[in-house]
Design a protein around this motif. Structure first.
Motif, PDB file in Angstrom:
ATOM      1  N   LEU A 397      -1.154  -1.282   5.376  1.00  0.00           N
ATOM      2  CA  LEU A 397       0.015  -1.945   4.821  1.00  0.00           C
ATOM      3  C   LEU A 397      -0.350  -3.306   4.250  1.00  0.00           C
ATOM      4  CD1 LEU A 397       2.059  -0.602   7.711  1.00  0.00           C
ATOM      5  CD2 LEU A 397       2.630  -0.151   5.341  1.00  0.00           C
ATOM      6  N   ASP A 398       0.211  -3.553   3.082  1.00  0.00           N
ATOM      7  CA  ASP A 398      -0.125  -4.753   2.315  1.00  0.00           C
ATOM      8  C   ASP A 398       1.052  -5.726   2.376  1.00  0.00           C
ATOM      9  OD1 ASP A 398      -0.689  -6.629   0.380  1.00  0.00           O
ATOM     10  OD2 ASP A 398      -0.399  -5.255  -1.315  1.00  0.00           O
ATOM     11  N   LEU A 399       0.837  -6.850   3.052  1.00  0.00           N
ATOM     12  CA  LEU A 399       1.900  -7.856   3.157  1.00  0.00           C
ATOM     13  C   LEU A 399       1.561  -9.126   2.389  1.00  0.00           C
ATOM     14  CD1 LEU A 399       1.940  -6.226   6.172  1.00  0.00           C
ATOM     15  CD2 LEU A 399       4.072  -7.515   6.117  1.00  0.00           C
ATOM     16  N   SER A 400       0.619  -8.990   1.445  1.00  0.00           N
ATOM     17  CA  SER A 400       0.193 -10.189   0.715  1.00  0.00           C
ATOM     18  C   SER A 400       1.295 -10.674  -0.229  1.00  0.00           C
ATOM     19  CB  SER A 400      -1.071  -9.872  -0.075  1.00  0.00           C
ATOM     20  OG  SER A 400      -0.802  -8.834  -0.990  1.00  0.00           O
ATOM     21  N   VAL A 405      12.186  -8.175   1.193  1.00  0.00           N
ATOM     22  CA  VAL A 405      12.430  -6.930   1.943  1.00  0.00           C
ATOM     23  C   VAL A 405      12.322  -5.702   1.036  1.00  0.00           C
ATOM     24  CG1 VAL A 405      14.180  -5.583   3.179  1.00  0.00           C
ATOM     25  CG2 VAL A 405      13.779  -7.975   3.793  1.00  0.00           C
ATOM     26  N   SER A 406      12.961  -5.777  -0.151  1.00  0.00           N
ATOM     27  CA  SER A 406      12.961  -4.597  -1.031  1.00  0.00           C
ATOM     28  C   SER A 406      11.533  -4.237  -1.451  1.00  0.00           C
ATOM     29  CB  SER A 406      13.837  -4.839  -2.259  1.00  0.00           C
ATOM     30  OG  SER A 406      13.385  -6.002  -2.924  1.00  0.00           O
ATOM     31  N   GLU A 407      10.712  -5.255  -1.709  1.00  0.00           N
ATOM     32  CA  GLU A 407       9.337  -5.022  -2.132  1.00  0.00           C
ATOM     33  C   GLU A 407       8.506  -4.461  -0.971  1.00  0.00           C
ATOM     34  OE1 GLU A 407       5.590  -5.037  -4.044  1.00  0.00           O
ATOM     35  OE2 GLU A 407       7.648  -4.924  -4.821  1.00  0.00           O
ATOM     36  N   ARG A 411       6.552  -0.867  -0.909  1.00  0.00           N
ATOM     37  CA  ARG A 411       5.120  -0.712  -0.615  1.00  0.00           C
ATOM     38  C   ARG A 411       4.908   0.249   0.556  1.00  0.00           C
ATOM     39  NH1 ARG A 411       2.822  -6.947  -0.502  1.00  0.00           N
ATOM     40  NH2 ARG A 411       3.551  -7.597  -2.572  1.00  0.00           N
ATOM     41  N   THR A 412       5.751   0.098   1.587  1.00  0.00           N
ATOM     42  CA  THR A 412       5.605   0.935   2.782  1.00  0.00           C
ATOM     43  C   THR A 412       5.850   2.398   2.433  1.00  0.00           C
ATOM     44  OG1 THR A 412       6.376  -0.921   4.135  1.00  0.00           O
ATOM     45  CG2 THR A 412       6.387   1.245   5.167  1.00  0.00           C
ATOM     46  N   LEU A 417       3.962   7.946   1.893  1.00  0.00           N
ATOM     47  CA  LEU A 417       3.975   9.199   1.129  1.00  0.00           C
ATOM     48  C   LEU A 417       2.568   9.609   0.702  1.00  0.00           C
ATOM     49  CD1 LEU A 417       7.205   8.841  -1.035  1.00  0.00           C
ATOM     50  CD2 LEU A 417       6.836  10.243   0.991  1.00  0.00           C
ATOM     51  N   ALA A 418       1.774   8.632   0.253  1.00  0.00           N
ATOM     52  CA  ALA A 418       0.403   8.965  -0.165  1.00  0.00           C
ATOM     53  C   ALA A 418      -0.389   9.493   1.019  1.00  0.00           C
ATOM     54  CB  ALA A 418      -0.277   7.739  -0.761  1.00  0.00           C
ATOM     55  N   ALA A 419      -0.214   8.870   2.184  1.00  0.00           N
ATOM     56  CA  ALA A 419      -0.936   9.330   3.378  1.00  0.00           C
ATOM     57  C   ALA A 419      -0.489  10.731   3.761  1.00  0.00           C
ATOM     58  CB  ALA A 419      -0.706   8.362   4.539  1.00  0.00           C
TER      59      ALA A 419
END
Length: 523
Positions: A397-400, A405-407, A411-412, A417-419
């Motif tokens: 998970l990328d929190l940079s 919240v929406s972003e 990202r999550t 889904l990709a995983a």
């Protein structure tokens, strides 16, 4: 939400889709305007839907398509487009293999077998169950039910024999019976203490993988109308979902045998060794390359998550653990569901995003990996099997850049889904591919887990008996922190488990407070 006016499905694809939804979501009437997630759909059901769809219409639908178009008519249109561009795909079904050839281990079994060789006599991979049965137990019907289960599932009768360090599976005879030791404590004045001794003895007794059986029970008679049943399985032949299958079938068998009827369960078309053979054949060549490439790039250069601990990390990882309960009340749960629908995430994804944000704050790292167990039961044929299917997905998970919240939710969702679209590759192989630095004091690739229970574990429903969990849970963690949550009625509830070698209870209670505060703020 005002439910859209009912319109019946049109055309073959919409009709097939509506039928699959009705079965998975437990909703009788599905219309063209119905929304998968508003009807109670979640990620696990989405995976099952995708597999059933591929069997019904011959399309491998990426999960992202369902999240992008969760309304039945829209999703059907996507499927029709796929069909017209690529034609129906023949998906290899899982077929029975000969029992006269040596049987192979699944990838997950192979890894666990290897760990068992390194750590002989270990009980870290036992799955314990303790049930208190109050009422008149028909002991012969009980025994017969357990023997039937043992005969029915080849996984439970599997043993792992090695020649020159190369393991193969052998299957014990169906007539061998499930080993059960009976103890009668009715006359003992110290019955409860004696019972606890038995629990500890049971917990400490290792399995012999080469001799088996890798499941065993103890029936402890506390009084004329009270028994405690202890069941222990080795993880190499079972998992959490399997426990649900076992309890459901045990209920059906006991009910039938007690009433003097025959075995009510339909025969199984395939068994776990068939799945293991299929997995090795299917996950090879180009498909294997594609999945391996995804994980290699997704997890390249990840760093270990370093949380502030109360004590220095011991040189060898300790599995000793404790838990604190965690509850998200009904009001907040309702708000989080609304937030999730608004942003096209599932409740699980929303909670995952929040926990990632908390861990990021605690560690000062904005790039972190959280492990998530996946039932890995995509194929219809294996939904009813007992066996070791569960897989672990390493979600990075990328929190940079201080996302809003929406972003963060966006990202999550993309990460999850990709995983899930690359979830066939067993975690053990992902570790081999990524080759993170190894150390004895922590697990490779990930140090925290989030398990989301979709009520997979059933309960025993036995005539004339009241059944409840007995004894203390055996407290072990495989990771530094393990957050276990699920929907229970109107609330989200569960536990936050932690390694007691690293953390004090007060620290974990503080972390729980942070997570709840953040969820409230997000809602």
């Amino acid at each position: 939400y005002a439910l859209a006016a009912y319109q019946s499905p049109q055309g073959a694809v919409e009709t097939a889709l509506a039928q699959i939804w009705a079965e998975l979501l437990g909703v009788e009437r599905i219309g063209r305007n119905d929304h998968f997630f508003e009807l109670g759909g979640h990620s696990l059901l989405a995976v099952q839907m995708s597999s059933r769809l591929s069997q019904a219409v011959g399309v491998e639908l990426p999960l992202s398509a369902l999240f992008a178009r969760p309304v039945l008519a829209d999703l059907a249109a996507s499927i029709v487009e796929l069909l017209s561009s690529s034609g129906p795909q023949e998906l290899p079904s899982i077929a029975a293999v000969s029992r006269h050839e040596p049987l192979v281990l699944s990838f997950a079994q192979q890894r666990l077998w290897f760990l068992a060789q390194l750590n002989e006599g270990s009980t870290n991979y036992h799955i314990p169950l303790a049930l208190r049965l109050r009422g008149m137990l028909d002991r012969s019907a009980w025994r017969r039910s357990l023997d039937h289960l043992f005969a029915r599932h080849e996984a439970l009768r599997s043993v792992f024999v090695a020649t020159q360090g190369k393991p193969r599976v052998e299957i014990l005879s169906p007539d061998a019976g499930l080993p059960i030791v009976e103890h009668d404590l009715r006359e003992r004045s110290d019955a409860e203490a004696a019972f606890l001794d038995l629990c500890h003895e049971e917990g400490r007794t290792p399995f012999d993988l080469a001799r088996g059986p890798l499941i065993r029970g103890r029936l402890v008679r506390m009084s004329d109308e009270e028994h405690v049943f202890l069941l222990t399985q080795h993880h190499i032949v079972s998992d959490g979902w399997s426990m649900g299958v076992l309890l459901r079938e045990l209920s059906q068998l006991y009910r039938a045998f007690q009433a003097g009827q025959d075995d009510p369960l339909p025969p199984l078309a395939i068994q776990y060794p068939d799945y293991a053979a299929w997995q090795r054949q299917w996950l090879s060549g180009e498909r294997l390359q594609k999945q391996a490439q995804y994980w290699r790039s997704a997890l390249a250069g990840t760093a270990r998550l370093v949380l502030p601990t109360d004590r220095a990390r011991p040189a060898q990882q300790s599995f000793a653990a404790a838990t604190v309960p965690i509850t998200v009340d009904a009001d907040l749960t309702r708000e989080l569901k609304r937030l999730s629908l608004q942003h096209g995430t599932t409740l699980f994804m929303t909670v995952l995003a929040a926990w990632a944000a908390v861990l990021s704050r605690l560690s000062g790292q904005d790039d972190l990996v959280i492990g998530v167990p996946s039932a890995n039961r995509g194929h219809r044929e294996i939904e009813e099997l007992i066996g070791f299917f569960v897989n672990t997905l390493a979600l990075r998970l990328d929190l940079s850049g201080e996302p809003r919240v929406s972003e963060l939710l966006e990202r999550t969702r993309r990460t999850v889904l990709a995983a899930q679209e690359h979830q066939d590759l067993p975690f053990e192989q992902v570790v081999e591919i990524v080759q993170p630095p190894r150390a004895l004091d922590h697990t490779p690739l990930l140090q925290v887990m989030l398990a989301w229970e979709n009520n997979a574990v059933g309960s025993l429903d036995l005539p004339g008996l009241c059944v409840e969990p007995a004894g203390e849970e055996i407290d072990q963690v495989k990771f530094d922190l393990e957050l276990n949550l699920g929907e229970h009625g109107e609330e989200i509830a569960g536990t936050l488990g932690y390694a007691t070698a690293l953390f004090d209870q007060a620290t974990i209670e503080r972390q729980r407070g942070y997570l709840l505060a953040l969820l409230r703020a997000m809602a």
